[in-house]
Design a protein around this motif. Structure first.
Motif, PDB file in Angstrom:
ATOM      1  N   VAL A   1     -23.638 -61.887 -18.604  1.00  0.00           N
ATOM      2  CA  VAL A   1     -23.521 -60.353 -18.282  1.00  0.00           C
ATOM      3  C   VAL A   1     -25.139 -59.964 -18.255  1.00  0.00           C
ATOM      4  O   VAL A   1     -25.678 -60.014 -19.324  1.00  0.00           O
ATOM      5  N   LYS A   2     -25.537 -58.983 -17.389  1.00  0.00           N
ATOM      6  CA  LYS A   2     -26.897 -58.675 -17.394  1.00  0.00           C
ATOM      7  C   LYS A   2     -26.959 -57.177 -17.504  1.00  0.00           C
ATOM      8  O   LYS A   2     -27.912 -56.696 -18.237  1.00  0.00           O
ATOM      9  N   ASP A   3     -25.904 -56.381 -17.314  1.00  0.00           N
ATOM     10  CA  ASP A   3     -25.816 -55.000 -17.427  1.00  0.00           C
ATOM     11  C   ASP A   3     -24.957 -54.811 -18.654  1.00  0.00           C
ATOM     12  O   ASP A   3     -23.736 -54.432 -18.318  1.00  0.00           O
ATOM     13  N   LYS A   4     -25.366 -55.135 -19.915  1.00  0.00           N
ATOM     14  CA  LYS A   4     -24.540 -55.082 -20.768  1.00  0.00           C
ATOM     15  C   LYS A   4     -23.859 -53.661 -21.147  1.00  0.00           C
ATOM     16  O   LYS A   4     -22.708 -53.475 -21.602  1.00  0.00           O
ATOM     17  N   TYR A   5     -24.415 -52.664 -20.976  1.00  0.00           N
ATOM     18  CA  TYR A   5     -24.128 -51.173 -21.352  1.00  0.00           C
ATOM     19  C   TYR A   5     -23.046 -50.771 -20.183  1.00  0.00           C
ATOM     20  O   TYR A   5     -22.268 -50.031 -20.762  1.00  0.00           O
ATOM     21  N   THR A   6     -23.308 -51.129 -19.045  1.00  0.00           N
ATOM     22  CA  THR A   6     -22.093 -50.592 -18.082  1.00  0.00           C
ATOM     23  C   THR A   6     -20.828 -51.394 -18.453  1.00  0.00           C
ATOM     24  O   THR A   6     -19.727 -50.965 -18.458  1.00  0.00           O
TER      25      THR A   6
ATOM     26  N   LYS B   1     -23.101 -60.360  -8.337  1.00  0.00           N
ATOM     27  CA  LYS B   1     -22.639 -61.098  -9.445  1.00  0.00           C
ATOM     28  C   LYS B   1     -22.194 -60.410 -10.578  1.00  0.00           C
ATOM     29  O   LYS B   1     -21.493 -60.470 -11.434  1.00  0.00           O
ATOM     30  N   GLU B   2     -23.055 -59.216 -10.687  1.00  0.00           N
ATOM     31  CA  GLU B   2     -22.629 -58.242 -12.018  1.00  0.00           C
ATOM     32  C   GLU B   2     -21.635 -57.455 -11.824  1.00  0.00           C
ATOM     33  O   GLU B   2     -20.922 -57.207 -12.879  1.00  0.00           O
ATOM     34  N   TYR B   3     -21.297 -56.838 -10.773  1.00  0.00           N
ATOM     35  CA  TYR B   3     -20.338 -55.755 -10.707  1.00  0.00           C
ATOM     36  C   TYR B   3     -19.251 -56.304 -10.140  1.00  0.00           C
ATOM     37  O   TYR B   3     -18.432 -55.592  -9.316  1.00  0.00           O
ATOM     38  N   HIS B   4     -18.745 -57.890 -10.226  1.00  0.00           N
ATOM     39  CA  HIS B   4     -17.450 -58.425  -9.563  1.00  0.00           C
ATOM     40  C   HIS B   4     -16.319 -57.488 -10.058  1.00  0.00           C
ATOM     41  O   HIS B   4     -15.344 -57.784  -9.591  1.00  0.00           O
ATOM     42  N   TRP B   5     -16.173 -56.865 -11.251  1.00  0.00           N
ATOM     43  CA  TRP B   5     -15.207 -56.468 -12.031  1.00  0.00           C
ATOM     44  C   TRP B   5     -14.927 -55.275 -11.414  1.00  0.00           C
ATOM     45  O   TRP B   5     -13.825 -54.532 -11.690  1.00  0.00           O
ATOM     46  N   THR B   6     -15.329 -54.602 -10.384  1.00  0.00           N
ATOM     47  CA  THR B   6     -15.101 -53.292  -9.705  1.00  0.00           C
ATOM     48  C   THR B   6     -15.189 -53.433  -8.328  1.00  0.00           C
ATOM     49  O   THR B   6     -16.124 -54.038  -7.807  1.00  0.00           O
ATOM     50  N   ASP B   7     -14.370 -52.929  -7.520  1.00  0.00           N
ATOM     51  CA  ASP B   7     -14.480 -52.639  -5.983  1.00  0.00           C
ATOM     52  C   ASP B   7     -14.970 -51.615  -5.590  1.00  0.00           C
ATOM     53  O   ASP B   7     -15.093 -51.216  -4.384  1.00  0.00           O
ATOM     54  N   LYS B   8     -15.723 -50.730  -6.188  1.00  0.00           N
ATOM     55  CA  LYS B   8     -16.390 -49.587  -5.814  1.00  0.00           C
ATOM     56  C   LYS B   8     -17.373 -49.943  -5.492  1.00  0.00           C
ATOM     57  O   LYS B   8     -18.358 -49.033  -4.681  1.00  0.00           O
ATOM     58  N   VAL B   9     -18.505 -50.875  -5.772  1.00  0.00           N
ATOM     59  CA  VAL B   9     -19.637 -50.993  -5.823  1.00  0.00           C
ATOM     60  C   VAL B   9     -20.025 -52.279  -4.455  1.00  0.00           C
ATOM     61  O   VAL B   9     -19.342 -53.237  -4.599  1.00  0.00           O
ATOM     62  N   LYS B  10     -20.805 -51.932  -3.647  1.00  0.00           N
ATOM     63  CA  LYS B  10     -21.194 -52.837  -2.749  1.00  0.00           C
ATOM     64  C   LYS B  10     -22.820 -52.550  -2.287  1.00  0.00           C
ATOM     65  O   LYS B  10     -23.392 -51.527  -2.421  1.00  0.00           O
ATOM     66  N   ALA B  11     -23.236 -53.878  -2.084  1.00  0.00           N
ATOM     67  CA  ALA B  11     -24.928 -53.575  -1.661  1.00  0.00           C
ATOM     68  C   ALA B  11     -24.956 -54.196   0.051  1.00  0.00           C
ATOM     69  O   ALA B  11     -24.587 -55.051   0.479  1.00  0.00           O
ATOM     70  N   LEU B  12     -25.982 -53.353   0.534  1.00  0.00           N
ATOM     71  CA  LEU B  12     -26.205 -53.725   1.829  1.00  0.00           C
ATOM     72  C   LEU B  12     -27.548 -53.870   2.201  1.00  0.00           C
ATOM     73  O   LEU B  12     -28.365 -53.056   1.554  1.00  0.00           O
ATOM     74  N   LEU B  13     -27.994 -54.684   2.992  1.00  0.00           N
ATOM     75  CA  LEU B  13     -29.325 -54.898   3.536  1.00  0.00           C
ATOM     76  C   LEU B  13     -29.780 -53.802   4.407  1.00  0.00           C
ATOM     77  O   LEU B  13     -29.112 -53.884   5.565  1.00  0.00           O
TER      78      LEU B  13
ATOM     79  N   ASN C   1     -32.662 -59.976  -3.785  1.00  0.00           N
ATOM     80  CA  ASN C   1     -32.340 -60.263  -5.023  1.00  0.00           C
ATOM     81  C   ASN C   1     -31.291 -59.106  -5.737  1.00  0.00           C
ATOM     82  O   ASN C   1     -30.667 -59.587  -6.458  1.00  0.00           O
ATOM     83  N   ILE C   2     -31.727 -57.973  -5.331  1.00  0.00           N
ATOM     84  CA  ILE C   2     -30.992 -56.893  -5.896  1.00  0.00           C
ATOM     85  C   ILE C   2     -29.531 -57.080  -5.401  1.00  0.00           C
ATOM     86  O   ILE C   2     -28.551 -56.729  -5.774  1.00  0.00           O
ATOM     87  N   ILE C   3     -29.182 -57.333  -4.121  1.00  0.00           N
ATOM     88  CA  ILE C   3     -28.154 -57.447  -3.623  1.00  0.00           C
ATOM     89  C   ILE C   3     -27.147 -58.688  -4.147  1.00  0.00           C
ATOM     90  O   ILE C   3     -26.196 -58.567  -4.490  1.00  0.00           O
ATOM     91  N   SER C   4     -28.064 -59.950  -4.221  1.00  0.00           N
ATOM     92  CA  SER C   4     -27.369 -61.105  -5.240  1.00  0.00           C
ATOM     93  C   SER C   4     -27.033 -60.519  -6.718  1.00  0.00           C
ATOM     94  O   SER C   4     -25.983 -61.028  -7.071  1.00  0.00           O
ATOM     95  N   PHE C   5     -27.917 -59.972  -7.355  1.00  0.00           N
ATOM     96  CA  PHE C   5     -27.618 -59.373  -8.613  1.00  0.00           C
ATOM     97  C   PHE C   5     -26.279 -58.527  -8.595  1.00  0.00           C
ATOM     98  O   PHE C   5     -25.544 -58.551  -9.326  1.00  0.00           O
TER      99      PHE C   5
END
Length: 384
Positions: A303-308, A60-72, A53-57
């Motif tokens: 948008v779920k993380d509005k502050y970022t 979806k949430e940080y599609h505007w940056t290529d700096k972040v990725k989530a791995l299992l 669920n965090i990976i999916s979040f």
């Protein structure tokens, strides 16, 4: 030089269930450090988790940056007994240590700021092989034998004369690749220390800890507020433009009700040179249509993380948060409410938001609250 950030997360939490995903000041706990990492000098941030669920979040949430990725991560590295080093080494070996600097960031340290991360990274530019964050504590320490460890009880020093001790707070660790590969540990032979605020020594193990840390975070955000001319207004939608209710048919979302006078208020506000933006957690076609009608171009849906996101916008548009007014009504608006120059909320907003907003409007949402807020901003700006 490639600098990689690493945030390990586990689903399980015995003290506080779902701790990493639980909302701290209206944001999932792990997003506090993740958001700061995005705006730091790190080149890439990896969230390493067994929670899909965090990976999916994150996707979806940080599609505007290529700096972040989530791995299992593997189940073996996510057990209660598995060390953080086990997760670190598992990941590093999977990418064949393809980095120059590795930076471990703990999700349970929400006081971490981008400056703390950058200072740790900068410490590695010389002979230092690793860096870690600490807190200078002025507490007097004793052992179980009743022996004082860091002062003479017969010559009790005044606080201002007492140097205290540096205590590891577990927030940030940075280390060079070759040292990590050799030692298989987050700290090398010649570590440097980076001091953080004493609040960051608090750990989140109980519900009482959670309440205390949340209160401190709210006060920290509020202390950074300054009085400036308002150049931009950011609005939530449901519970601000509307009364918070939605009608549904079997096909899905059907109608939302908007107050035409609010639209006129925003049009008048724009005539005074104030730009309007909309930021909502819902991805609604009805909202998109209404904002198109109002000629609002900066509309951010889902948008779920509005502050970022607000930080991203402020950097890209070169806007200080103190020049932004924010209108929201519920807990997911809370960090923004506590951080911008002026925060306003409808009279029928949730209690927690009304408690911390700068202005509680006399009108309800969907019934003139935005129009009232617009007039407040116009009157406020006249002093500038």
């Amino acid at each position: 030089m490639k600098k990689i950030g690493f945030i390990p997360l586990r689903k399980g939490s015995k003290g506080i269930p779902n701790k990493n995903k639980r909302k701290m000041v209206g944001r999932p706990l792990f997003t506090w450090v993740l958001g700061e990492a995005i705006f730091s000098e790190l080149d890439e941030i990896v969230v390493y988790t067994d929670d899909e669920n965090i990976i999916s979040f994150i996707e979806k949430e940080y599609h505007w940056t290529d700096k972040v990725k989530a791995l299992l991560r593997s189940e073996d590295s996510a057990t209660d007994t598995a060390s953080t080093e086990k997760a670190i080494l598992e990941f590093c070996e999977s990418i064949d240590y393809n980095f120059d600097v590795f930076c471990l960031l703990q999700a349970t340290s929400p006081f971490t700021k981008r400056d703390d991360i950058n200072t740790c990274l900068n410490k590695l530019e010389g002979a230092t092989d690793s860096a870690l964050t600490v807190v200078n504590t002025h507490r007097f320490l004793w052992n179980e034998k009743g022996e004082a460890l860091n002062y003479n009880p017969l010559k009790r020093p005044r606080r201002q004369d007492f140097k205290g001790l540096l205590i590891e707070n577990g927030a940030v660790y940075a280390i060079k690749r070759d040292i990590l590969k050799e030692h298989k540990n987050r700290i090398g032979n010649t570590p440097a220390v980076v001091k953080m605020h004493e609040d960051s020594l608090l750990e989140i193990d109980t519900e009482s800890d959670w309440v205390a840390i949340e209160s401190l975070l709210i006060e920290r955000q509020k202390r950074s507020k300054q009085s400036r001319e308002i150049t931009h207004v950011v609005l939530d939608v449901d519970g601000v433009f509307t009364d918070g209710t939605i009608t549904y048919t079997k096909e899905g979302e059907h109608t939302k009700c908007f107050d035409m006078r609010d639209g006129m208020g925003l049009e008048i506000l724009r005539q005074y040179g104030v730009e309007i933006m909309v930021m909502t957690s819902e991805d609604s076609k009805l909202v998109a249509k209404r904002m198109e009608k109002l000629k609002i171009k900066d509309v951010f849906l889902g948008v779920k993380d509005k502050y970022t996101l607000l930080n991203k916008i402020s950097i890209e548009k070169n806007i200080q948060l103190s020049s932004i007014a924010y209108i929201g009504d519920d807990v997911n608006d809370l960090t923004n409410i506590c951080s911008v120059g002026w925060s306003l909320t409808p009279n029928n907003a949730t209690d927690i938001v009304k408690q911390h907003a700068d202005v509680v409007l006399s009108k309800n949402s969907g019934a003139g609250a935005i129009r009232e807020a617009c007039q407040f901003i116009i009157n406020y700006n006249k002093r500038f």
